[in-house]
Write a protein that holds these residues in place. Structure first.
Motif, PDB file in Angstrom:
ATOM      1  N   ASP A 380       0.814  -1.212   0.000  1.00  0.00           N
ATOM      2  CA  ASP A 380       0.000   0.000   0.000  1.00  0.00           C
ATOM      3  C   ASP A 380       0.849   1.264   0.000  1.00  0.00           C
ATOM      4  O   ASP A 380       0.341   2.364   0.209  1.00  0.00           O
ATOM      5  CB  ASP A 380      -0.931   0.007   1.218  1.00  0.00           C
ATOM      6  CG  ASP A 380      -0.163  -0.093   2.533  1.00  0.00           C
ATOM      7  OD1 ASP A 380       1.085  -0.209   2.486  1.00  0.00           O
ATOM      8  OD2 ASP A 380      -0.801  -0.063   3.604  1.00  0.00           O
ATOM      9  N   ARG A 381       2.146   1.150  -0.240  1.00  0.00           N
ATOM     10  CA  ARG A 381       3.041   2.298  -0.221  1.00  0.00           C
ATOM     11  C   ARG A 381       3.530   2.649  -1.614  1.00  0.00           C
ATOM     12  O   ARG A 381       3.548   1.814  -2.524  1.00  0.00           O
ATOM     13  CB  ARG A 381       4.252   2.011   0.684  1.00  0.00           C
ATOM     14  CG  ARG A 381       3.899   1.770   2.130  1.00  0.00           C
ATOM     15  CD  ARG A 381       5.161   1.688   2.977  1.00  0.00           C
ATOM     16  NE  ARG A 381       4.847   1.588   4.396  1.00  0.00           N
ATOM     17  CZ  ARG A 381       5.733   1.789   5.370  1.00  0.00           C
ATOM     18  NH1 ARG A 381       6.991   2.078   5.058  1.00  0.00           N
ATOM     19  NH2 ARG A 381       5.374   1.690   6.630  1.00  0.00           N
ATOM     20  N   THR A 443      -1.194  -0.667  -4.579  1.00  0.00           N
ATOM     21  CA  THR A 443      -2.368  -1.244  -5.212  1.00  0.00           C
ATOM     22  C   THR A 443      -3.519  -0.244  -5.131  1.00  0.00           C
ATOM     23  O   THR A 443      -3.491   0.694  -4.344  1.00  0.00           O
ATOM     24  CB  THR A 443      -2.768  -2.549  -4.515  1.00  0.00           C
ATOM     25  OG1 THR A 443      -2.969  -2.282  -3.121  1.00  0.00           O
ATOM     26  CG2 THR A 443      -1.693  -3.604  -4.674  1.00  0.00           C
ATOM     27  N   GLY A 444      -4.523  -0.459  -5.916  1.00  0.00           N
ATOM     28  CA  GLY A 444      -5.643   0.480  -5.923  1.00  0.00           C
ATOM     29  C   GLY A 444      -5.549   1.432  -7.107  1.00  0.00           C
ATOM     30  O   GLY A 444      -4.648   1.352  -7.952  1.00  0.00           O
ATOM     31  N   ARG A 445      -6.487   2.361  -7.152  1.00  0.00           N
ATOM     32  CA  ARG A 445      -6.578   3.277  -8.288  1.00  0.00           C
ATOM     33  C   ARG A 445      -5.768   4.541  -8.029  1.00  0.00           C
ATOM     34  O   ARG A 445      -5.915   5.174  -6.975  1.00  0.00           O
ATOM     35  CB  ARG A 445      -8.034   3.638  -8.567  1.00  0.00           C
ATOM     36  CG  ARG A 445      -8.198   4.563  -9.761  1.00  0.00           C
ATOM     37  CD  ARG A 445      -9.647   4.812 -10.104  1.00  0.00           C
ATOM     38  NE  ARG A 445      -9.764   5.636 -11.303  1.00  0.00           N
ATOM     39  CZ  ARG A 445     -10.910   6.018 -11.845  1.00  0.00           C
ATOM     40  NH1 ARG A 445     -12.057   5.654 -11.297  1.00  0.00           N
ATOM     41  NH2 ARG A 445     -10.918   6.767 -12.932  1.00  0.00           N
ATOM     42  N   LEU A 446      -4.939   4.915  -9.004  1.00  0.00           N
ATOM     43  CA  LEU A 446      -4.177   6.158  -8.940  1.00  0.00           C
ATOM     44  C   LEU A 446      -4.760   7.126  -9.970  1.00  0.00           C
ATOM     45  O   LEU A 446      -4.992   6.751 -11.118  1.00  0.00           O
ATOM     46  CB  LEU A 446      -2.698   5.925  -9.252  1.00  0.00           C
ATOM     47  CG  LEU A 446      -1.806   5.376  -8.129  1.00  0.00           C
ATOM     48  CD1 LEU A 446      -2.226   3.977  -7.691  1.00  0.00           C
ATOM     49  CD2 LEU A 446      -0.343   5.368  -8.573  1.00  0.00           C
ATOM     50  N   LEU A 447      -4.994   8.352  -9.569  1.00  0.00           N
ATOM     51  CA  LEU A 447      -5.547   9.356 -10.482  1.00  0.00           C
ATOM     52  C   LEU A 447      -4.626  10.571 -10.483  1.00  0.00           C
ATOM     53  O   LEU A 447      -4.209  11.060  -9.428  1.00  0.00           O
ATOM     54  CB  LEU A 447      -6.954   9.768 -10.047  1.00  0.00           C
ATOM     55  CG  LEU A 447      -7.661  10.799 -10.934  1.00  0.00           C
ATOM     56  CD1 LEU A 447      -7.905  10.246 -12.332  1.00  0.00           C
ATOM     57  CD2 LEU A 447      -8.994  11.231 -10.309  1.00  0.00           C
ATOM     58  N   PRO A 522     -10.426   7.922  -6.038  1.00  0.00           N
ATOM     59  CA  PRO A 522      -9.198   7.127  -6.192  1.00  0.00           C
ATOM     60  C   PRO A 522      -8.578   6.824  -4.830  1.00  0.00           C
ATOM     61  O   PRO A 522      -8.858   7.494  -3.830  1.00  0.00           O
ATOM     62  CB  PRO A 522      -8.304   8.043  -7.007  1.00  0.00           C
ATOM     63  CG  PRO A 522      -8.730   9.429  -6.607  1.00  0.00           C
ATOM     64  CD  PRO A 522     -10.221   9.334  -6.404  1.00  0.00           C
ATOM     65  N   ASP A 523      -7.712   5.843  -4.805  1.00  0.00           N
ATOM     66  CA  ASP A 523      -6.977   5.539  -3.576  1.00  0.00           C
ATOM     67  C   ASP A 523      -5.826   6.515  -3.384  1.00  0.00           C
ATOM     68  O   ASP A 523      -5.477   6.854  -2.246  1.00  0.00           O
ATOM     69  CB  ASP A 523      -6.448   4.103  -3.634  1.00  0.00           C
ATOM     70  CG  ASP A 523      -7.572   3.084  -3.716  1.00  0.00           C
ATOM     71  OD1 ASP A 523      -8.280   2.919  -2.708  1.00  0.00           O
ATOM     72  OD2 ASP A 523      -7.748   2.497  -4.788  1.00  0.00           O
ATOM     73  N   LEU A 550     -12.982  12.743   0.250  1.00  0.00           N
ATOM     74  CA  LEU A 550     -12.035  11.652  -0.020  1.00  0.00           C
ATOM     75  C   LEU A 550     -11.190  11.379   1.226  1.00  0.00           C
ATOM     76  O   LEU A 550      -9.958  11.499   1.211  1.00  0.00           O
ATOM     77  CB  LEU A 550     -11.123  12.021  -1.199  1.00  0.00           C
ATOM     78  CG  LEU A 550     -11.810  12.326  -2.536  1.00  0.00           C
ATOM     79  CD1 LEU A 550     -10.780  12.800  -3.567  1.00  0.00           C
ATOM     80  CD2 LEU A 550     -12.555  11.104  -3.060  1.00  0.00           C
ATOM     81  N   PRO A 551     -11.834  10.982   2.314  1.00  0.00           N
ATOM     82  CA  PRO A 551     -11.078  10.796   3.566  1.00  0.00           C
ATOM     83  C   PRO A 551     -10.084   9.643   3.507  1.00  0.00           C
ATOM     84  O   PRO A 551      -9.086   9.648   4.241  1.00  0.00           O
ATOM     85  CB  PRO A 551     -12.188  10.509   4.587  1.00  0.00           C
ATOM     86  CG  PRO A 551     -13.321   9.944   3.767  1.00  0.00           C
ATOM     87  CD  PRO A 551     -13.261  10.664   2.453  1.00  0.00           C
ATOM     88  N   ALA A 552     -10.328   8.663   2.636  1.00  0.00           N
ATOM     89  CA  ALA A 552      -9.433   7.506   2.561  1.00  0.00           C
ATOM     90  C   ALA A 552      -8.399   7.636   1.456  1.00  0.00           C
ATOM     91  O   ALA A 552      -7.619   6.705   1.221  1.00  0.00           O
ATOM     92  CB  ALA A 552     -10.259   6.236   2.354  1.00  0.00           C
ATOM     93  N   THR A 553      -8.369   8.780   0.782  1.00  0.00           N
ATOM     94  CA  THR A 553      -7.469   8.969  -0.346  1.00  0.00           C
ATOM     95  C   THR A 553      -6.165   9.626   0.095  1.00  0.00           C
ATOM     96  O   THR A 553      -6.181  10.624   0.826  1.00  0.00           O
ATOM     97  CB  THR A 553      -8.137   9.836  -1.425  1.00  0.00           C
ATOM     98  OG1 THR A 553      -9.302   9.173  -1.889  1.00  0.00           O
ATOM     99  CG2 THR A 553      -7.198  10.068  -2.594  1.00  0.00           C
TER     100      THR A 553
END
Length: 579
Positions: A380-381, A443-447, A522-523, A550-553
């Motif tokens: 996640d980094r 991992t996850g979506r990058l914008l 996005p993440d 987007l508190p989790a972004t």
């Protein structure tokens, strides 16, 4: 002359390499079927032309002996039996058959052309967009040398290539068949002539060959300079059109700068090149036309002058006097195909060069996509390991830098202009092909949101959802998001089609792009001066909206505002904590 002929031979090889993929594609049976039918119909027209020469002979022979019955029969009856010669189709029958074949030959040729163009367009667009070739081409050292105006190459050049290749190709094959269909006829009906004690059988055939060879050589000598001129004209026309489009796409910036005088001067200067090159084409074409038109006009009377002695010697009748020039014209015309098609060949050669160069440039650009830092995805980094980034000319922007960003951080990256901040984002996005090292992406979506966002043509709703499908975006959610970023006045225009990049101010464009990010959830969100067009209060308000929605972004921003819990400065090739 040898150099120009070599240029044409290279052009034919390049043209075949461009055409071959379609005729080996999944549509090959349709393509070959249509092509074979078109060629077959054109060959039938050649056969009808042979029949017409014999019809012409019988018709004028009947006129010569005042045979009214045969004349009328040849004109109006479907099938005529000529004494001693067998059946002969009537003129009405020949015309009906000829018209039907000619119409469907053209119709099916156009069908093949549009199918071929569609296939090539789809594949060129795919290759242009695949592996970011459209982007990497712009990073080439000298793109104007090879890949100027790719839009024109895809739209106009592909159209010209398919149309001219079919036209020239079928015309060439038809002329070859015409030559072999009429050459024996001309030899047989020419008789013989004795010159200096030497009897020359079928002498009209050898006259036609000599006449055509001389004409072809002189045509090539006069028109050879049209090849580079035509290529340059296409390039200059495209450059002029591109500058016009730039004015159309940036009216407000030009108006605010009062740049009309400068733009007018730039457009006039660009068109000056178009005009000067066209004048050069005109002068060369004038010289070529003087010869080719004279050559064609003389060819109409030349065989008649050569055959008149046999007519006056009563060796042939009026029908023969009429038939021989017709057959001579067919043979001479087939042999002189290069003369009549020279201008079209020049245009075709220039089009082939542009498309071939574009295809080569796309292949080179796609190869660049495999270069640059190695990308990996783990955990996640976001981790940069021994990262070096350079410009296309080799100048270093980042030198063996390492950095780790953890999720949940609000990171600000600052540094002087030109230090490489935007290039760092491009490398993280995986689109920068110049550099070494490794980038481990989470991992996850990058914008990624650039300073000047992109807005596709279409509805406002489509622009909010881009690059996702607008049908999946709920109207209520879109309206609420617009209001949250201060664009509530646009809520009733969601289904309006406009060029939103021009319809909105710079600040509105950036807020619309941020609304797009909120809807995408996005993440990781990377902002490249994404609020630079907003005043400080509005920028702070929008950033607060982002944090709320987007508190989790994890947000990483290139900015000079110090509203983050981690600040990093990029300067002189290093990444370090900002003081």
């Amino acid at each position: 002359m040898r150099r120009v002929m070599t240029n044409f031979f290279i052009g034919f090889a390049e043209g075949w390499s461009l055409a071959k993929p379609y005729f080996k594609s999944e549509e090959k049976w349709t393509a070959w079927g249509l092509l074979g039918t078109v060629i077959g119909l054109n060959l039938l027209l050649v056969g009808l032309n042979v029949v017409l020469t014999y019809w012409n002979n019988d018709f004028f022979n009947a006129i010569q002996v005042y045979d009214v019955k045969t004349v009328l029969t040849l004109l109006y009856m479907p099938l005529v039996h000529i004494k001693g010669k067998g059946p002969m189709p009537g003129f009405a029958e020949l015309v009906i058959i000829y018209v039907l074949i000619a119409v469907y030959a053209t119709y099916l040729s156009q069908m093949l052309q549009i199918k071929w163009r569609q296939w090539m367009t789809v594949h060129y667009v795919e290759n242009w967009l695949r592996d970011r070739a459209y982007y990497n081409i712009s990073l080439a050292h000298a793109p104007s040398d090879v890949v100027d105006n790719p839009d024109q190459r895809i739209s106009e050049d592909l159209n010209n290539f398919t149309a001219n290749t079919l036209s020239l190709g079928t015309d060439f094959i038809t002329n070859v068949v015409t030559l072999f269909s009429f050459i024996f006829v001309l030899y047989a009906i020419s008789g013989s002539i004795t010159l200096l004690g030497v009897t020359i059988h079928g002498y009209m055939l050898w006259v036609a060959v000599l006449y055509s060879l001389v004409g072809t050589g002189l045509t090539h000598l006069i028109g050879r300079k049209l090849v580079p001129l035509s290529f340059n004209q296409q390039k200059l026309e495209a450059n002029f059109r591109y500058r016009l489009v730039r004015v159309r796409e940036n009216p407000e910036a030009i108006a605010l700068s009062h740049g009309e005088v400068e733009e007018r001067a730039e457009l006039n200067s660009s068109f000056q090149f178009v005009r000067d090159n066209f004048w050069a084409i005109m002068r060369r074409t004038k010289a070529l036309n003087f010869f080719t038109i004279s050559f064609t006009q003389i060819a109409n009377i030349f065989p008649l002058v050569v055959i008149l002695p046999r007519y006056f010697a009563k060796e042939i009748g009026l029908g023969g006097l009429s038939q021989i020039p017709m057959v001579f014209g067919q043979v001479q015309g087939a042999l002189s195909w290069f003369i009549g098609s020279y201008t079209n060949l020049v245009t075709w050669r220039a089009t082939v060069s542009r498309l071939y160069g574009f295809r080569e440039a796309m292949e080179t650009a796609r190869a660049l996509a495999s270069g640059g830092p190695r990308l990996a995805q783990a955990g996640d980094r976001l981790t940069l390991k021994d990262l070096t980034l350079t410009l296309p000319d080799g100048r270093k922007l980042l030198d063996h830098a390492s950095l780790t960003l953890t999720p949940g951080e609000l990171v600000t990256i600052s540094g002087p202009s030109g230090a490489g901040k935007s290039t760092l984002f491009r490398a993280i996005a995986g689109i920068w092909p110049f550099g070494t090292g490794e980038i481990e992406r989470p991992t996850g979506r990058l914008l990624f949101l650039p300073q000047k966002p992109y807005f596709p043509l279409g509805t406002l709703k489509r622009n909010l959802a881009y690059p996702d499908n607008a049908d999946r975006l709920e109207t209520k959610m879109a309206t609420e998001t617009l209001s949250a970023v201060g664009l509530g006045h646009l809520a009733n225009r969601l289904d309006e089609v406009a060029n939103w990049g021009l319809a909105l101010s710079g600040g509105e464009q950036q807020r619309l792009a941020l609304a797009r990010a909120i809807l995408a959830k996005p993440d990781w969100l990377f902002l490249d001066e994404a609020t630079s067009a907003l005043d400080k209060k509005l920028a702070d308000d929008v950033r607060a909206v982002l944090l709320t929605h987007l508190p989790a972004t994890t947000i990483v921003a290139i900015s000079h505002h110090e509203t983050s819990n981690r600040r990093i400065r990029l300067e002189e090739g290093t990444l370090a904590a900002a003081l």
